[in-house]
Design an enzyme around this catalytic site. Sequence first.
Site, PDB file in Angstrom:
ATOM      1  N   HIS A 191       0.832  -1.202   0.000  1.00  0.00           N
ATOM      2  CA  HIS A 191       0.000   0.000   0.000  1.00  0.00           C
ATOM      3  C   HIS A 191       0.868   1.255   0.000  1.00  0.00           C
ATOM      4  O   HIS A 191       0.458   2.304  -0.506  1.00  0.00           O
ATOM      5  CB  HIS A 191      -0.914   0.032   1.227  1.00  0.00           C
ATOM      6  CG  HIS A 191      -1.987  -1.006   1.209  1.00  0.00           C
ATOM      7  ND1 HIS A 191      -1.771  -2.302   1.643  1.00  0.00           N
ATOM      8  CD2 HIS A 191      -3.282  -0.957   0.807  1.00  0.00           C
ATOM      9  CE1 HIS A 191      -2.893  -2.994   1.506  1.00  0.00           C
ATOM     10  NE2 HIS A 191      -3.819  -2.208   1.003  1.00  0.00           N
TER      11      HIS A 191
ATOM     12  N   ASP B  63      -4.859  -6.142  -7.749  1.00  0.00           N
ATOM     13  CA  ASP B  63      -5.051  -5.476  -6.467  1.00  0.00           C
ATOM     14  C   ASP B  63      -5.320  -4.004  -6.774  1.00  0.00           C
ATOM     15  O   ASP B  63      -5.174  -3.552  -7.919  1.00  0.00           O
ATOM     16  CB  ASP B  63      -3.810  -5.646  -5.582  1.00  0.00           C
ATOM     17  CG  ASP B  63      -4.140  -5.569  -4.096  1.00  0.00           C
ATOM     18  OD1 ASP B  63      -5.247  -5.098  -3.741  1.00  0.00           O
ATOM     19  OD2 ASP B  63      -3.290  -5.966  -3.277  1.00  0.00           O
TER      20      ASP B  63
END
Length: 604
Positions: free
Chosen positions: A252, A325
């Site tokens: 992230h 993702d």
Amino acid sequence: MQTRLVTATAWAATLAATLAPIPARASNPHPPSAEHGWVTSTLRHMSLEQKVGQLFATYVYGGDATEPTAADRAANRAAFGVETPAEVIDRYHLGGVCYFSWSHNLDSPRQIATLSNGLQRAALADGAKGRVPLLISTDQEQGTVLRMPSPAAQFPGAMALGAARSPAAARTAADVTGRELRAVGIRQPYAPIADVNVNPGNPVIGVRSFGADPTLVADLTAAQVTGFQDRAGVTAVAKHFPGHGDTATDSHTGLPVINHSRAEWDRIDAPPFRRAISAGVESIMTAHIVVPALDPSDDPATLSPKILTGVLRGELGFRGVIVTDALNMAGVREKYGDERVPVLALKAGADQLLMPPDLALARDAVLRAVATGELTERRIDESVRRILGMKYRQGLARSPLVDVDEAVRTVGAPEHLAAVARVTDPTLTAVRNDAGVLPLPRADRSVLITGWDSAAFAPVATVAAGFTTRGARATARPATLPSDATIAATASQAAEHDLTVVLVNKAWDTAVTDPRATQQRLVAALLATGKPVVVVAVRDPYDIAYLPGVTTYLATYSYTRAAMDTLVRALHGELSPRGQLPVTIPTAEGTGSVLYPYGHGLSW
């Protein structure tokens, strides 16, 4: 007390029989020719803009498709240029929507089901020729990553299931979870996690993984694929390919590099994905990680033709939908601009493009790539065919809407909550009980419950209430990342009690989660009182390596109410811990020495 091997026994058979079977997949009665006909006919009537829209799945703001709040209207306008979720679907011809709490999609079963129906109606009312039902998804891994609020069944997460060692329990958790999601219109849970967590310092996977043994992870991954797809009729998504379990970087916030050799990848990371594919998994999610042994280009796997097309499709033979993702994560944005990422992902072999940071920019970039010849419309059609086929097999072509009243009856049904308790009980792991403090007798004693807490689950209050009902005088004092003053006050209060139970959450992670090591200092201060202290890791089991002097330690792997109820009963000897560590706990020095081995677990 003794270390005990726990296997699937009669309780697992009872658990598997708790719920009456439902049709495995809504589309099973239909022959492949029916699916092919619907897909081909639908594709033929779609414009290029609609086809490209099918490739994207993103969030939308609001709990109602056409009447969101003023704040959600403003948020949609800022992100998408229109005000309502229905208008977002219409403008971009979206193929999918992903629900989150922070985007205000998830409040109650009735609201979620009503929202899903509203979004489906918006998709089916698309002004162009091709009218395609929407694929609605969410991250319902359970444990520490779950989206469905109470009264939904909240099962322990993957590592807890790994501690129980029961494929039957893992399958039941997926079955019940999938039933509840399907009831409210969600057909694609982004689960199960197929990553093998061999790095105790992994900041992003950890307890989201079933464990550190590839065979265990493969067995439970396959069991959950079966539970989601064959029993509940929703699409399982094995993630994160080619394996996110050995990284010290969170994708992230950065771009992790996995330095496994090809032989190590084959031995550690590949088995769960191979088993998922053998079990018929319909979708696999990519990881924003660099794996030089699979692709020396330094491109993240999401953008790597060698990994997605060469390894996943070519070597492993996967023919389903590859979903990226989230494309707003730093790991996929470091090397290329946001307008290049969706194009490169499609060129690599991806089908669904999840949550680009700028949807209009991403959509236009793909259309421009087709116009310039960098991508062909035939390549777009390949991905759209896979997506449409998956939607057809889910039954969306025939029945895109849900019965709202049935959703209310299904979510949190008594038999589902009973299954949660039965699945949770065998997951609790007793790691250390050197002083013989446990099990506790029911007694009129004063007990302080303190440590890490969560507003959503209130584990401190839940444990305190459990002690109170058993005759103790329990005081709940949450101390999440406490200040020096709070540590001193809590220790002073503990000195006046007969026993302290302290909850810790990632106390090992002093780089990110708790930079001042406040949880470690709280435990040290409590031990210094000389009173008995029971330490409970409500997330990562690794914390004990960073808590010197602790003699009584248990791991629950999550902080759901069911996990805390199981904990209280075990503390009082009403059940004996049966969980075994699904990972190795190393010493804190980083020398590779083992503090507690894989498979360790005490009982009483």
